[in-house]
Design an enzyme around this catalytic site. Structure first.
Site, PDB file in Angstrom:
ATOM      1  N   TYR A   1       0.824  -1.244  -0.107  1.00 32.43           N
ATOM      2  CA  TYR A   1       0.090   0.145   0.032  1.00 32.43           C
ATOM      3  C   TYR A   1       0.911   1.146   0.057  1.00 32.43           C
ATOM      4  O   TYR A   1       1.853   1.400   0.737  1.00 32.43           O
ATOM      5  CB  TYR A   1      -0.978   0.007   1.226  1.00 32.43           C
TER       6      TYR A   1
ATOM      7  N   ASP B   1       9.082   3.097  -0.301  1.00 27.87           N
ATOM      8  CA  ASP B   1       8.283   3.619   0.502  1.00 27.87           C
ATOM      9  C   ASP B   1       8.657   3.154   1.954  1.00 27.87           C
ATOM     10  O   ASP B   1       8.175   2.000   2.227  1.00 27.87           O
ATOM     11  CB  ASP B   1       6.835   3.198   0.156  1.00 27.87           C
TER      12      ASP B   1
ATOM     13  N   LYS C   1       4.359   9.365   8.389  1.00 24.98           N
ATOM     14  CA  LYS C   1       3.970   9.116   9.979  1.00 24.98           C
ATOM     15  C   LYS C   1       4.837   9.197  10.962  1.00 24.98           C
ATOM     16  O   LYS C   1       4.748  10.255  11.555  1.00 24.98           O
ATOM     17  CB  LYS C   1       3.899   7.295   9.511  1.00 24.98           C
TER      18      LYS C   1
END
Ligand SMILES: Cc1ncc(COP(=O)(O)O)c(C=O)c1O
Length: 462
Positions: free
Chosen positions: A166, A268, A296
């Site tokens: 994702y 990522d 994050k």
């Protein structure tokens, strides 16, 4: 006679446990229920993101302090959800409170850089070994810039993406995120499956999907589509399918293959960066890609993101060949929180503390699993970890699909009712340990795993 599945547990006991724990969940949160009903009138689905919609109902929170969270009914939880991997500092960390309080009094937004942005970029350069950085506001924006940059630099449109990874919710990466087996195509040539509605087929068709840990599949795409592939984006340790580690040589092999074919490699590290070690998987494995995306945990609870790249790629940003923009990029409040997180919270001593708790979590759960003879195992990566509800290691998304979803959901419910907050997506997500967690938080988690194991192996157990 009871039905027993391949994982050794009584499946009727599993369904029964989910039903009784769901009832307990609702009983514990009557005010939460009122919020859900009131919110449902004005907030679609009664929550502020579809990922917050848990079964049996979204959890409405009041506040957090240290390693703990409190819901609107006053129930306390050890927070192992960590806001989907953000809250590595825990809640109300003094360094972040001070940095943000100071900044909020001096203006929170100018759309011009403030000195903290330099400190953050210098720190990220040191940790990740990439010379130049830019900021954005979410993981989605960072990976969107990475895909754009790879296309801009190569003049090619196609990207390679790993099945089950994702990377946020922009069009190019909303492909084969959690495809069902019946739509996913053959394992060695996965189909490109749209992961959401509203994604133009023309964009999905520009994404070649490969299995994780499958170098041959990447080579095949590069050979079959000469001069078409701009680059590949992947989570270097997969963290949206439990946790799946790369096999030895995989990351270095990818970089070599892609470069040989004039294509680029983007990691990522939105989930892995800073949580798995000071310089994420980039530093741990020593295979530096062309681009690294962060978000994050770097913002200490504020929304910010970063993209780091080689001089060659970031020169394209500097001279405007690629316009990396955003009103809130480098927002002063977010930069103050990121500066405090990187320079005061995520210190070598903090990483030692996280490593000690990682070991305690892993060994505590492994003991419970062994005592109950359950065919499960624990997978960790720094402050992140999960229980994998099958005996054999998982090396890609197809392996992950064999895990019965009900185990993750039952685990989530038992942890929740036992005072531990985890992400509500069962087997997909992981725990996050914060620097403010203690042995008592770990004990609470492990005790709940023991309760789950008792209930599944001796169904009469309370
Ligand atoms: C690996 C990874 N990349 C990107 C994203 C998107 O980040 P955001 O939700 O901040 O847009 C996520 C979100 O969970 C993620 O796990």
């Amino acid at each position: 006679m009871t039905a027993t599945d391949a994982r050794g547990a009584d499946t009727a006991a599993l369904d029964n446990l989910i039903a009784t724990e769901s009832e307990a969940f609702l009983r514990r949160q009557p005010k939460g229920g009122e919020h859900v009903r009131r919110a449902g009138r004005v907030l679609a689905g009664g929550a502020t993101s579809n990922w917050q919609i848990a079964e049996p109902q979204p959890v409405w929170l009041s506040h957090g302090t240290g390693s703990k969270l409190y819901d609107v009914d006053g129930n306390e939880y050890s927070d192992f959800h960590g806001g989907y991997g953000v809250s590595i500092a825990g809640h109300g960390h003094p360094a972040i409170v001070e940095a943000v309080s100071d900044r909020v009094r001096r203006g929170t937004h100018f759309a011009q850089p403030t000195p903290d942005a330099i400190v953050v970029a210098e720190n990220l350069t040191e940790r990740f070994g990439l010379p130049q950085w830019r900021f954005a506001n979410s993981g989605t924006e960072a990976t969107m810039d990475a895909v754009h940059l790879m296309r801009a630099a190569t003049g090619r449109d196609r990207i390679i993406k790993v099945e089950g990874c994702y990377h946020g919710h922009h069009d190019s990466v909303q492909v084969s995120v959690l495809p069902d087996l019946d739509e996913a195509g053959p394992a060695d040539r996965p189909a490109s499956v749209p992961a959401n509605t509203g994604i133009p087929r023309a964009i999905t068709d520009l994404v070649s999907v490969v299995g994780f840990n499958d170098l041959a599949a990447v080579e095949r795409v590069l050979v079959e589509r000469p001069g078409e592939v701009a680059g590949m984006i992947l989570e270097p340790v997969m963290m949206n399918a439990g946790i799946i580690h790369p096999e030895p040589g995989y990351l270095a092999g990818l970089r070599d293959l892609l470069h040989r074919h004039g294509a680029l490699l983007a990691y990522d590290e939105v989930k892995t960066g800073l949580t798995t070690g000071p310089g994420g998987i980039t530093a741990l494995f020593g295979v530096t890609p062309d681009l690294v995306c962060l978000a994050k945990a770097m913002g200490g609870g504020l929304s910010t993101a970063a993209i780091g790249g080689t001089s060659e790629l970031m020169d394209m940003v500097a001279d405007g060949r690629y316009e990396q923009v955003g009103t809130f990029n480098g927002n002063p409040l977010a930069m103050a929180a990121a500066r405090a997180t990187l320079t005061e919270v995520l210190t070598p001593a903090s990483y030692s503390h996280l490593e000690r708790l990682r070991q305690a979590m892993a060994s505590g759960i492994e003991n419970v699993v062994a005592e109950h003879g359950l065919p499960w195992h624990v997978v960790t990566a720094g402050a992140k970890g999960c229980i994998c509800f099958r005996a054999e290691p998982v090396r890609n998304y197809r392996d992950f699909l064999t895990i019965d979803d009900r185990y993750g959901h039952a685990h989530w419910l038992v942890q929740h009712n036992g005072g531990v907050f985890l992400p509500p997506w069962g087997k997909v997500e992981q725990w996050l340990i914060s620097v403010q967690h203690t042995d008592a938080d770990v004990d609470r988690f492990v005790t709940n795993v023991a309760r789950l194991a008792d209930r599944l192996t001796s169904p009469g157990h309370p």
